[in-house]
Design a protein around this motif. Structure first.
Motif, PDB file in Angstrom:
ATOM      1  N   ALA A  76       0.831  -1.208   0.000  1.00  0.00           N
ATOM      2  CA  ALA A  76       0.000   0.000   0.000  1.00  0.00           C
ATOM      3  C   ALA A  76       0.863   1.255   0.000  1.00  0.00           C
ATOM      4  CB  ALA A  76      -0.941  -0.015   1.202  1.00  0.00           C
ATOM      5  N   ARG A  77       1.863   1.300   0.881  1.00  0.00           N
ATOM      6  CA  ARG A  77       2.732   2.479   0.949  1.00  0.00           C
ATOM      7  C   ARG A  77       3.606   2.595  -0.292  1.00  0.00           C
ATOM      8  NH1 ARG A  77       5.574   1.324   6.437  1.00  0.00           N
ATOM      9  NH2 ARG A  77       5.146  -0.757   5.676  1.00  0.00           N
ATOM     10  N   LEU A  78       4.146   1.467  -0.753  1.00  0.00           N
ATOM     11  CA  LEU A  78       5.039   1.480  -1.914  1.00  0.00           C
ATOM     12  C   LEU A  78       4.306   1.939  -3.169  1.00  0.00           C
ATOM     13  CD1 LEU A  78       7.849   0.720  -3.031  1.00  0.00           C
ATOM     14  CD2 LEU A  78       6.974  -1.566  -3.422  1.00  0.00           C
ATOM     15  N   VAL A  79       3.114   1.409  -3.390  1.00  0.00           N
ATOM     16  CA  VAL A  79       2.328   1.794  -4.569  1.00  0.00           C
ATOM     17  C   VAL A  79       1.966   3.278  -4.495  1.00  0.00           C
ATOM     18  CG1 VAL A  79       0.078   1.484  -5.660  1.00  0.00           C
ATOM     19  CG2 VAL A  79       1.471  -0.501  -5.117  1.00  0.00           C
ATOM     20  N   ARG A  80       1.598   3.765  -3.313  1.00  0.00           N
ATOM     21  CA  ARG A  80       1.257   5.177  -3.162  1.00  0.00           C
ATOM     22  C   ARG A  80       2.447   6.070  -3.524  1.00  0.00           C
ATOM     23  NH1 ARG A  80       0.973   6.292   2.259  1.00  0.00           N
ATOM     24  NH2 ARG A  80      -0.091   4.396   2.422  1.00  0.00           N
ATOM     25  N   GLU A  81       3.631   5.707  -3.059  1.00  0.00           N
ATOM     26  CA  GLU A  81       4.833   6.506  -3.352  1.00  0.00           C
ATOM     27  C   GLU A  81       5.190   6.447  -4.839  1.00  0.00           C
ATOM     28  OE1 GLU A  81       6.563   8.538  -1.375  1.00  0.00           O
ATOM     29  OE2 GLU A  81       5.174   8.114   0.268  1.00  0.00           O
ATOM     30  N   LEU A  82       5.111   5.254  -5.432  1.00  0.00           N
ATOM     31  CA  LEU A  82       5.445   5.126  -6.857  1.00  0.00           C
ATOM     32  C   LEU A  82       4.445   5.890  -7.725  1.00  0.00           C
ATOM     33  CD1 LEU A  82       6.520   1.377  -7.086  1.00  0.00           C
ATOM     34  CD2 LEU A  82       7.985   3.364  -7.394  1.00  0.00           C
ATOM     35  N   GLU A  83       3.168   5.872  -7.345  1.00  0.00           N
ATOM     36  CA  GLU A  83       2.163   6.592  -8.132  1.00  0.00           C
ATOM     37  C   GLU A  83       2.369   8.099  -8.037  1.00  0.00           C
ATOM     38  OE1 GLU A  83      -1.631   5.049  -6.878  1.00  0.00           O
ATOM     39  OE2 GLU A  83      -1.396   3.268  -8.136  1.00  0.00           O
ATOM     40  N   LYS A  84       2.878   8.574  -6.899  1.00  0.00           N
ATOM     41  CA  LYS A  84       3.206  10.000  -6.783  1.00  0.00           C
ATOM     42  C   LYS A  84       4.332  10.367  -7.739  1.00  0.00           C
ATOM     43  CE  LYS A  84       2.611  10.485  -1.933  1.00  0.00           C
ATOM     44  NZ  LYS A  84       3.320  10.769  -0.702  1.00  0.00           N
ATOM     45  N   LYS A  85       5.362   9.528  -7.778  1.00  0.00           N
ATOM     46  CA  LYS A  85       6.545   9.819  -8.590  1.00  0.00           C
ATOM     47  C   LYS A  85       6.248   9.732 -10.087  1.00  0.00           C
ATOM     48  CE  LYS A  85       9.853   9.913  -5.336  1.00  0.00           C
ATOM     49  NZ  LYS A  85       9.449  10.821  -4.295  1.00  0.00           N
ATOM     50  N   PHE A  86       5.366   8.810 -10.475  1.00  0.00           N
ATOM     51  CA  PHE A  86       5.080   8.603 -11.897  1.00  0.00           C
ATOM     52  C   PHE A  86       3.744   9.238 -12.294  1.00  0.00           C
ATOM     53  CE2 PHE A  86       8.291   5.424 -11.167  1.00  0.00           C
ATOM     54  CZ  PHE A  86       9.025   5.440 -12.339  1.00  0.00           C
ATOM     55  N   SER A  87       3.440  10.371 -11.737  1.00  0.00           N
ATOM     56  CA  SER A  87       2.289  11.214 -12.089  1.00  0.00           C
ATOM     57  C   SER A  87       0.968  10.447 -12.238  1.00  0.00           C
ATOM     58  CB  SER A  87       2.580  12.017 -13.358  1.00  0.00           C
ATOM     59  OG  SER A  87       2.703  11.156 -14.471  1.00  0.00           O
ATOM     60  N   GLY A  88       0.580   9.732 -11.193  1.00  0.00           N
ATOM     61  CA  GLY A  88      -0.744   9.131 -11.141  1.00  0.00           C
ATOM     62  C   GLY A  88      -0.933   7.859 -11.944  1.00  0.00           C
ATOM     63  N   LYS A  89       0.136   7.310 -12.490  1.00  0.00           N
ATOM     64  CA  LYS A  89       0.033   6.042 -13.211  1.00  0.00           C
ATOM     65  C   LYS A  89      -0.240   4.939 -12.191  1.00  0.00           C
ATOM     66  CE  LYS A  89       3.000   5.693 -16.476  1.00  0.00           C
ATOM     67  NZ  LYS A  89       4.249   5.509 -17.210  1.00  0.00           N
ATOM     68  N   HIS A  90      -1.222   4.075 -12.448  1.00  0.00           N
ATOM     69  CA  HIS A  90      -1.536   3.003 -11.505  1.00  0.00           C
ATOM     70  C   HIS A  90      -0.434   1.950 -11.529  1.00  0.00           C
ATOM     71  CE1 HIS A  90      -6.102   3.969 -11.669  1.00  0.00           C
ATOM     72  NE2 HIS A  90      -5.466   4.734 -10.821  1.00  0.00           N
ATOM     73  N   PHE A  91       0.000   1.520 -10.345  1.00  0.00           N
ATOM     74  CA  PHE A  91       1.038   0.494 -10.228  1.00  0.00           C
ATOM     75  C   PHE A  91       0.418  -0.784  -9.697  1.00  0.00           C
ATOM     76  CE2 PHE A  91       4.126   3.625 -11.074  1.00  0.00           C
ATOM     77  CZ  PHE A  91       5.299   2.966 -11.354  1.00  0.00           C
ATOM     78  N   ILE A  92       0.783  -1.903 -10.313  1.00  0.00           N
ATOM     79  CA  ILE A  92       0.292  -3.213  -9.904  1.00  0.00           C
ATOM     80  C   ILE A  92       1.503  -4.122  -9.724  1.00  0.00           C
ATOM     81  CG2 ILE A  92      -1.050  -5.212 -10.636  1.00  0.00           C
ATOM     82  CD1 ILE A  92      -2.851  -3.205 -12.139  1.00  0.00           C
ATOM     83  N   ILE A  93       1.563  -4.800  -8.588  1.00  0.00           N
ATOM     84  CA  ILE A  93       2.683  -5.694  -8.294  1.00  0.00           C
ATOM     85  C   ILE A  93       2.209  -7.128  -8.462  1.00  0.00           C
ATOM     86  CG2 ILE A  93       4.291  -6.450  -6.514  1.00  0.00           C
ATOM     87  CD1 ILE A  93       4.233  -3.604  -5.417  1.00  0.00           C
ATOM     88  N   VAL A  94       2.905  -7.866  -9.339  1.00  0.00           N
ATOM     89  CA  VAL A  94       2.533  -9.245  -9.660  1.00  0.00           C
ATOM     90  C   VAL A  94       3.758 -10.137  -9.462  1.00  0.00           C
ATOM     91  CG1 VAL A  94       1.733 -10.775 -11.496  1.00  0.00           C
ATOM     92  CG2 VAL A  94       0.837  -8.470 -11.352  1.00  0.00           C
TER      93      VAL A  94
END
Length: 189
Positions: A76-94
């Motif tokens: 949850a925290r990692l995706v939130r930080e990555l989405e901030k850095k990449f201008s709102g692009k949704h991140f999915i970890i698989v």
């Protein structure tokens, strides 16, 4: 320096997008106090952009299967930080999983059938679970249309509806790209 956060199969060089994601993971490890200890031993295998239609893109990050639980603890925290850095692009970890064919034969030392977790169906179900994490899947239905198409209806936990309602289109697009299956998400009450 960022190459320590991405380990490609066969020692191949990461492409530009993968290098950016690896660099951001390294920056988060160095700067974020809450993620520093968690990210120290973690790395990714690959990252790719998926077109979600209507001009939006999502990023799928592949992690080693053995490190999946560690990534899920901080997802949850990692995706939130990555989405901030990449201008709102949704991140999915698989998690990266292997599919073994029906004709799989083990070596002479280890006899037995192919593990159920390596079948096509099991891997595709596990990918679906990874995509919607941390939400739980409460039910699945397969709808067969008259023209032969199949649509998988996935019912997600209604408690998380407010958090992920805007992401369900992204989830469907990513799952469609990874598995060539149509899926629609609904929320159980």
């Amino acid at each position: 320096m960022s190459n320590q956060k991405i380990k490609k199969a066969g020692g191949a060089e990461p492409d530009e997008f993968e290098a950016q994601v690896a660099q951001e993971l390294l920056n988060l490890e160095l700067t974020s106090t809450e993620l520093k200890a968690s990210l120290r031993d973690l790395f990714i295998l690959a990252a790719k952009e998926v077109d979600c239609g209507s001009g939006r893109k999502a990023a799928v990050v592949y992690v080693p299967y053995k490190l999946q639980k560690a990534f899920q603890k901080i997802q949850a925290r990692l995706v939130r930080e990555l989405e901030k850095k990449f201008s709102g692009k949704h991140f999915i970890i698989v998690a990266q999983r292997n599919i073994l064919g029906k004709s799989y034969a083990r070596s002479q030392k280890t006899k037995g059938l192919r593990p159920r977790s390596r079948t096509l169906t099991a891997v595709q179900d596990a990918i679906l679970e990874d995509i919607v994490y941390p939400t739980e899947i409460t039910g699945k239905r397969t709808r067969c249309k008259v023209d032969g198409r199949r649509i998988l209806k996935v019912y997600l936990d209604g408690r998380d509806q407010a958090n992920i309602e805007g992401r369900t289109d992204t989830y469907a697009a990513v799952y469609g790209k990874l598995t060539n299956k149509q899926v629609s998400f609904h929320f159980s009450s």
